[in-house]
Design a protein around this motif. Structure first.
Motif, short mmCIF file in Angstrom:
data_model
loop_
_atom_site.label_atom_id
_atom_site.label_comp_id
_atom_site.label_asym_id
_atom_site.label_seq_id
_atom_site.Cartn_x
_atom_site.Cartn_y
_atom_site.Cartn_z
N MET A 82 5.89 36.54 -1.84
CA MET A 82 5.58 35.13 -1.96
C MET A 82 5.20 34.60 -0.57
SD MET A 82 7.90 31.91 -3.24
CE MET A 82 7.85 32.39 -4.95
N LEU A 83 4.23 33.71 -0.53
CA LEU A 83 3.79 33.09 0.71
C LEU A 83 4.97 32.41 1.40
CD1 LEU A 83 1.40 32.17 2.56
CD2 LEU A 83 1.32 30.10 1.17
N GLN A 84 5.07 32.62 2.70
CA GLN A 84 6.09 31.95 3.50
C GLN A 84 5.41 30.94 4.41
OE1 GLN A 84 8.24 34.97 5.62
NE2 GLN A 84 9.16 35.82 3.79
N LEU A 85 6.12 29.88 4.77
CA LEU A 85 5.60 28.86 5.67
C LEU A 85 6.38 28.89 6.97
CD1 LEU A 85 4.76 27.84 2.79
CD2 LEU A 85 4.91 25.55 3.71
N THR A 86 5.67 28.80 8.10
CA THR A 86 6.35 28.68 9.37
C THR A 86 6.93 27.28 9.49
OG1 THR A 86 4.42 27.85 10.58
CG2 THR A 86 4.73 30.28 10.50
N GLU A 87 7.76 27.07 10.49
CA GLU A 87 8.33 25.74 10.72
C GLU A 87 7.22 24.72 10.98
OE1 GLU A 87 11.32 23.56 13.89
OE2 GLU A 87 11.54 25.71 13.54
N ASN A 88 6.21 25.11 11.77
CA ASN A 88 5.08 24.20 12.04
C ASN A 88 4.34 23.85 10.76
OD1 ASN A 88 5.54 24.09 14.78
ND2 ASN A 88 4.00 25.62 15.28
N ALA A 89 4.06 24.84 9.92
CA ALA A 89 3.35 24.58 8.66
C ALA A 89 4.18 23.67 7.76
CB ALA A 89 3.02 25.89 7.95
N THR A 90 5.47 23.92 7.69
CA THR A 90 6.34 23.09 6.86
C THR A 90 6.30 21.65 7.33
OG1 THR A 90 7.81 24.96 6.41
CG2 THR A 90 8.73 22.76 6.10
N THR A 91 6.40 21.43 8.63
CA THR A 91 6.40 20.07 9.18
C THR A 91 5.07 19.37 8.91
OG1 THR A 91 7.95 20.72 10.91
CG2 THR A 91 6.65 18.72 11.31
N ILE A 92 3.97 20.06 9.14
CA ILE A 92 2.65 19.44 8.97
C ILE A 92 2.35 19.17 7.50
CG2 ILE A 92 0.17 19.89 9.19
CD1 ILE A 92 0.83 21.12 11.96
N VAL A 93 2.61 20.14 6.63
CA VAL A 93 2.35 19.94 5.19
C VAL A 93 3.24 18.81 4.65
CG1 VAL A 93 2.51 20.98 2.90
CG2 VAL A 93 1.51 22.28 4.80
N ARG A 94 4.49 18.78 5.07
CA ARG A 94 5.39 17.70 4.62
C ARG A 94 4.86 16.35 5.11
NH1 ARG A 94 10.30 19.36 6.52
NH2 ARG A 94 9.81 18.43 8.52
N SER A 95 4.43 16.27 6.34
CA SER A 95 3.91 15.03 6.90
C SER A 95 2.67 14.56 6.14
CB SER A 95 3.57 15.23 8.38
OG SER A 95 2.97 14.08 8.91
N ILE A 96 1.76 15.48 5.84
CA ILE A 96 0.55 15.14 5.10
C ILE A 96 0.89 14.68 3.69
CG2 ILE A 96 -1.54 16.11 4.06
CD1 ILE A 96 -1.70 17.97 6.53
N SER A 97 1.78 15.41 3.03
CA SER A 97 2.08 15.09 1.63
C SER A 97 2.92 13.83 1.49
CB SER A 97 2.75 16.27 0.94
OG SER A 97 3.97 16.60 1.55
N GLU A 98 3.68 13.45 2.51
CA GLU A 98 4.46 12.21 2.44
C GLU A 98 3.57 10.98 2.39
OE1 GLU A 98 7.13 12.46 5.77
OE2 GLU A 98 8.64 13.56 4.62
N GLN A 99 2.34 11.12 2.87
CA GLN A 99 1.40 10.01 2.83
C GLN A 99 0.99 9.69 1.40
OE1 GLN A 99 -1.81 10.94 5.53
NE2 GLN A 99 -0.39 11.51 7.14
N SER A 100 1.09 10.65 0.51
CA SER A 100 0.79 10.48 -0.91
C SER A 100 1.98 11.04 -1.68
CB SER A 100 -0.48 11.23 -1.30
OG SER A 100 -1.57 10.78 -0.56
N GLN A 101 2.87 10.20 -2.08
CA GLN A 101 4.14 10.63 -2.68
C GLN A 101 3.95 11.70 -3.74
OE1 GLN A 101 5.88 6.98 -4.01
NE2 GLN A 101 6.76 6.56 -2.01
N GLY A 102 4.64 12.82 -3.54
CA GLY A 102 4.60 13.90 -4.51
C GLY A 102 3.41 14.81 -4.38
N ALA A 103 2.53 14.52 -3.46
CA ALA A 103 1.33 15.34 -3.29
C ALA A 103 1.69 16.67 -2.65
CB ALA A 103 0.30 14.61 -2.43
#
Length: 91
Positions: free
Chosen positions: A1-22
């Motif tokens: 299964m694809l793993q996310l680095t800490e940087n990827a987790t932080t950036i994807v979470r930041s982007i998706s928080e701009q659109s709730q649930g995205a």
């Protein structure tokens, strides 16, 4: 299964928080070079594999899920503030 680095987790979470649930959706293309497309989408499609890690959500279509099964997604910002993603093999 694809793993996310800490940087990827932080950036994807930041982007998706701009659109709730995205989440970030990675999809395989019909291109012979094996390129993937990436887009912020409101929800996963029915056949998508969903990866959730510390509030970051990544949706993979079937082709991307198969291609990225043994990979790690990393992310960073370039000098202009644009997000860049990188993919490497899991250690």
């Amino acid at each position: 299964m694809l793993q996310l680095t800490e940087n990827a987790t932080t950036i994807v979470r930041s982007i998706s928080e701009q659109s709730q649930g995205a989440g970030l959706r990675l999809a395989s293309n019909a291109e012979p070079d094996g390129a993937l497309s990436a887009a912020l989408v409101p929800t996963a499609e029915a056949e998508d594999q969903v990866i959730e890690q510390e509030g970051a959500r990544v949706f993979l279509d079937q082709g991307a899920a198969a291609e990225l099964d043994d990979k790690v997604l990393d992310a960073g910002m370039d000098d202009s503030g644009n997000v860049q993603f990188g993919i490497s093999l899991q250690a």
